[in-house]
Design a protein around this motif. Structure first.
Motif, mmCIF file in Angstrom:
data_model
loop_
_atom_site.group_PDB
_atom_site.id
_atom_site.type_symbol
_atom_site.label_atom_id
_atom_site.label_comp_id
_atom_site.label_asym_id
_atom_site.label_seq_id
_atom_site.Cartn_x
_atom_site.Cartn_y
_atom_site.Cartn_z
ATOM 1 N N THR A 123 0.547 53.250 20.328
ATOM 2 C CA THR A 123 0.916 53.682 18.816
ATOM 3 C C THR A 123 -0.528 54.055 18.417
ATOM 4 O O THR A 123 -1.560 53.358 18.229
ATOM 5 N N TYR B 91 7.307 59.811 20.544
ATOM 6 C CA TYR B 91 7.840 59.518 19.150
ATOM 7 C C TYR B 91 6.659 59.636 18.129
ATOM 8 O O TYR B 91 5.708 59.520 18.394
ATOM 9 N N GLN C 216 6.368 58.976 14.024
ATOM 10 C CA GLN C 216 6.909 57.864 12.630
ATOM 11 C C GLN C 216 6.515 58.589 11.270
ATOM 12 O O GLN C 216 5.623 59.349 11.307
ATOM 13 N N GLY D 284 6.951 54.110 8.902
ATOM 14 C CA GLY D 284 6.728 53.458 10.114
ATOM 15 C C GLY D 284 8.024 53.670 10.801
ATOM 16 O O GLY D 284 8.345 53.125 11.977
ATOM 17 N N ARG D 285 9.105 54.447 10.411
ATOM 18 C CA ARG D 285 10.223 54.838 11.019
ATOM 19 C C ARG D 285 10.361 56.165 11.995
ATOM 20 O O ARG D 285 9.508 57.084 11.606
ATOM 21 N N ARG D 286 10.988 55.863 13.058
ATOM 22 C CA ARG D 286 10.795 56.929 14.220
ATOM 23 C C ARG D 286 11.625 58.067 13.498
ATOM 24 O O ARG D 286 12.723 58.160 12.785
ATOM 25 N N GLU E 8 3.851 57.750 18.850
ATOM 26 C CA GLU E 8 3.824 56.636 19.940
ATOM 27 C C GLU E 8 3.651 57.497 21.119
ATOM 28 O O GLU E 8 4.545 58.595 21.231
#
Length: 784
Positions: free
Chosen positions: A662, A694, A696, A700-702, A763
């Motif tokens: 990350t 990915y 975020q 911190g949410r995808r 990520e």
């Protein structure tokens, strides 16, 4: 004396036959299969599962036993199979477990041939199958939450699972049958994190009669802990070329005494329309199985025989929309038409090393391959003659609202007067839409290519607009499985009138449904021949075509569809599958068991219209011939951004290794496009490769990737494994974007996220295959 000798001979033959027979249950008619200390236990003795994945709907029933025997001759001891909910309950409350759907008969055939069975009843199965096995009619409840504890969804799951239990619970090993394990849900970690839901599915499975059989769940090494239940066996899914030890390292930490199993070891991969045919090297597949068996690790080879997604059952993948072809050959050891490949014999030699008895002889093909001379399809009925029902509504309705699962809908409305060229916008046309004005073809949109607009000429008030929308397979993977068909959003026209931008929203639609069925095709010919008036005429060759061919002998063949446009084929009433001129599949497999000596019928529904209405049968398939209008590469120089003066959102070096990493940004970055620049690698090569990306948000949410597409890639290895840019965000850790040999650093991949996003971190997963190059070292990340 002679009579006594004859009786002794009969007795000896009977004893030898019994001794040589493999049984799938204990002598008392029942048995046990459990997870022991570092091994499975079959009737109390260590047992390594060597499973072959087969799918009963993808194999004509007359060939079921032949394919099972092919797996046994390969050295397998178990058959693994999904249960496809949507093929058993095609209309709500109407269950069918007969004929081609007789799953209990399939399991009994496995037992007859000395094979155990692993059942994977879902309710979701993925499998590159229409909607991942979920029934389309669930979407008639528009607010439904699929694969969650939605009351309606769970009620229907319970009813379906009870029916599965009626068929298969009597066949568990405890009841003297071949079924040794039953799976709970399927790869849920790739969908979400909801242990309560997975627990509820487990309880439903148990209550359906599977309360004594061993239950398990499968997922990827990167996510299996998200939904892992304490009372279930855990298994991993991974593919050819994976590092076996690393795939099981976390499981060994958490459950050091647990038996290990790869419940899906991917032998190849599936094909998509408009992309090259997928293959995987036999040597890598065999090496992985050899390593697992040498370490006592159980496995299921997905697929050992893929078969065919006949009719409309092929699904589609996401992000974006990537429909799967009809063939499910999968580059498996047993090819689509049931014959052993070089990969089969290479694997068989390895499997022999781990067998305590000589493997059975490889069965002869179920039938021979034949060719059919070229012939014409002379009967024709225009598309509109396939109409089943008509409906009028203010706004366009989806297939589901029109109570149709699969097929085509013709949407018609009147146009305002527009004296200048304009743009017709259909952002949510699912999936392939052909546009006509006053019966004349104007253009099309294609969801695969993310096309959403068509240019219109000036039109008079009252001109008729017809939009013919063909639905392809519903998405089978990820959150996008809630995939409505037809015109799923509003339709607008935009034009500049006297210097002002004007937008018209089109209302008052008439909709004609054309379901995908052989009976509707026959009715179209009858209506046309009877001179019925359908009230609509399109100046197009789209429609239904019928022809006949004669055979002196039957056998498997491959109908060539290269001169046709897009649609479906029926032979002697059997739904053979979808075709599309873009390829890579240009032939459709026709099983010889569905043909007959003498006269045979073929019906083609072509929604786009053929170049020539003729075809022929080949004695070999054509699965890798693209005829796309444009390259599937994304290297248009005009799409390459100028980043020379841009400030990267992040820059640095990735760590060496093949695990997730990350990168947190120093400050949030906002934009629609994400660009990753790779300027060096840890191994010193010039190959860049990325398995998954990915991003975020600032919490911190995808961020959802369902609308992502590849904007630009300076290099894509499209010819050696389909390593195109979309592989970096296709929800599959075992596929990856890779540049080609000879292309120099730095490499650039640009992703269109579909809308502006605010990003706080990225990520990154490098290519996971052991033989994959391209471990990026120095990188820069841009958002613009």
């Amino acid at each position: 004396m002679m009579k006594s000798s004859f009786l002794r001979t009969l007795l000896l033959v009977a004893i030898m036959a019994f001794a040589g027979r493999t049984t799938c249950a204990a002598d008392n008619g029942g048995g046990t299969f459990t997870a022991g200390k570092k091994t499975f236990l079959l009737n109390g003795k260590p047992f390594v599962v060597k499973a072959a994945e087969l799918h009963y709907p993808r194999i004509p029933r007359p060939y079921w036993e032949h394919r099972i025997k092919m797996c046994r001759a390969l050295g397998m001891n178990t058959i693994c199979l999904y249960v496809f909910w949507n093929i058993h309950e095609q209309r709500e409350g109407e269950f069918n477990f007969t004929g081609q759907n007789d799953i209990a008969a399939f399991c009994r055939l496995a037992q007859k041939n000395g094979m155990y069975v692993i059942v994977r009843p879902g309710p979701y199965v993925c499998a590159e199958w229409e909607m991942g096995g979920l029934p389309w009619w669930l979407l008639k409840k528009k607010d439904i939450h699929l694969r969650e504890q939605d009351p309606y969804f769970m009620d229907r799951v319970s009813k379906f699972m009870a029916k599965v239990g009626e068929q298969l619970a009597p066949l568990t090993i405890q009841n003297g049958g071949p079924i040794i394990m039953v799976q709970v849900e399927n790869e849920y970690g790739s969908y979400g994190e909801d242990k309560a839901y997975v627990s509820a599915i487990r309880d439903i499975v148990r209550q359906s009669g599977f309360d004594k059989v061993t239950l398990f769940q499968c997922d990827w090494a990167s996510n299996f802990t998200r939904n892992g239940l304490d009372d279930l066996v855990w298994t991993m899914n991974f593919g050819t070329g994976s590092d076996i030890d690393s795939q099981f390292s976390r499981l060994r930490e958490l459950r050091p005494e647990s038996p290990l199993m790869c419940s899906e070891f991917w032998s190849g991969w599936f094909d998509k329309w408009g992309a090259r045919h997928e293959t995987r090297p036999a040597s890598a597949m065999v090496a992985g199985i050899d390593e697992m068996l040498s370490k006592g690790i159980s496995f299921s080879l997905y697929m050992t025989h893929g078969g065919t997604s006949f009719g409309h059952w092929a699904g589609a993948n996401s992000p974006g929309f990537a429909p799967d072809v009809t063939s499910y050959d999968y580059d498996a050891p047993i090819n689509e038409y049931g014959q052993a490949t070089p990969k089969y014999y290479e694997l068989r030699r390895t499997m022999e090393k781990y067998s305590d008895k000589r493997l059975p002889s490889v069965p002869k093909p179920a039938t021979e391959l034949i060719s059919i001379p070229r012939f014409s399809l002379n009967e024709y009925a225009p598309l509109v003659f396939g109409t089943d029902s008509m409906c009028v509504a203010r706004s366009p309705l989806t297939f589901e609202e029109l109570d149709m699962g699969w097929g085509t809908v013709i949407y018609s409305t009147s146009l305002p007067e527009i004296n200048t060229p304009s743009t017709l916008a259909m952002k949510d046309a699912h999936d392939y839409a052909m546009v006509y004005v006053d019966g004349r073809y104007i253009g099309r949109t294609d969801r695969v290519r993310n096309e959403t607009t068509v240019s219109l000429p000036p039109v008079s008030r009252g001109s008729r607009l017809d939009i013919v929308v063909e639905g392809m397979g519903r998405i089978n993977f990820g959150r996008a499985i809630k995939d409505f068909k037809g015109l799923t959003g509003e339709v607008t026209i935009m034009a500049n009138v006297d210097g002002d931008d004007v937008t018209w929203k089109l209302n008052d639609w008439t909709m004609r449904t054309l379901p995908d069925s052989y009976d509707h095709a026959l009715r179209a010919f009858k209506r046309f021949n009877d001179g019925e008036s359908m009230g609509l005429k399109l100046d197009s060759r789209a429609g239904y075509y019928r022809g006949f061919f004669n055979l002196k002998k039957t056998g498997d063949t491959f109908i060539n569809m290269e001169t046709w446009g897009k649609g479906l084929v029926y032979v002697n009433g059997h739904a053979i599958g979808r075709f599309w001129s873009i390829g890579p599949q240009q032939t459709l497999y026709v099983p010889g068991c569905w043909l007959k000596k003498g006269r045979n019928e073929i019906v083609v529904l072509d929604v786009a219209g053929p170049v020539m209405a003729e075809t022929w049968g080949q004695d070999r398939p054509e699965l890798d011939k693209l005829q796309t209008e444009k390259s599937n590469r994304h290297n248009n120089p005009g799409d390459r951004p100028d980043l020379n003066s841009a400030t990267p959102a992040a820059a640095g070096q990735f760590a060496q290794g093949r695990a997730w990493q990350t990168v947190k940004f120093n400050a949030p970055a906002r934009g629609r496009y994400l660009a990753i620049e790779c300027s060096s690698t840890h191994d010193g090569s010039e190959i860049a490769a990325i398995a998954e990306i990915y991003v975020q948000d600032t919490d911190g949410r995808r961020i959802d990737r369902s609308s992502w597409s590849t904007k630009y890639a300076d290099s894509e290895d499209a010819d050696n494994g389909n390593h195109t840019g979309d592989k970096a965000f296709d929800l599959q850790e075992s596929t990856w974007w890779s540049t080609t040999y000879g292309a120099s650093m730095p490499h650039l991949l640009v992703i269109d996220m579909g809308a502006e996003q605010t990003i706080g971190a990225l990520e990154y997963l490098p290519a996971t295959g052991q033989d994959a190059a391209g471990l990026t070292k120095d990188y820069r990340i841009f958002v613009y």
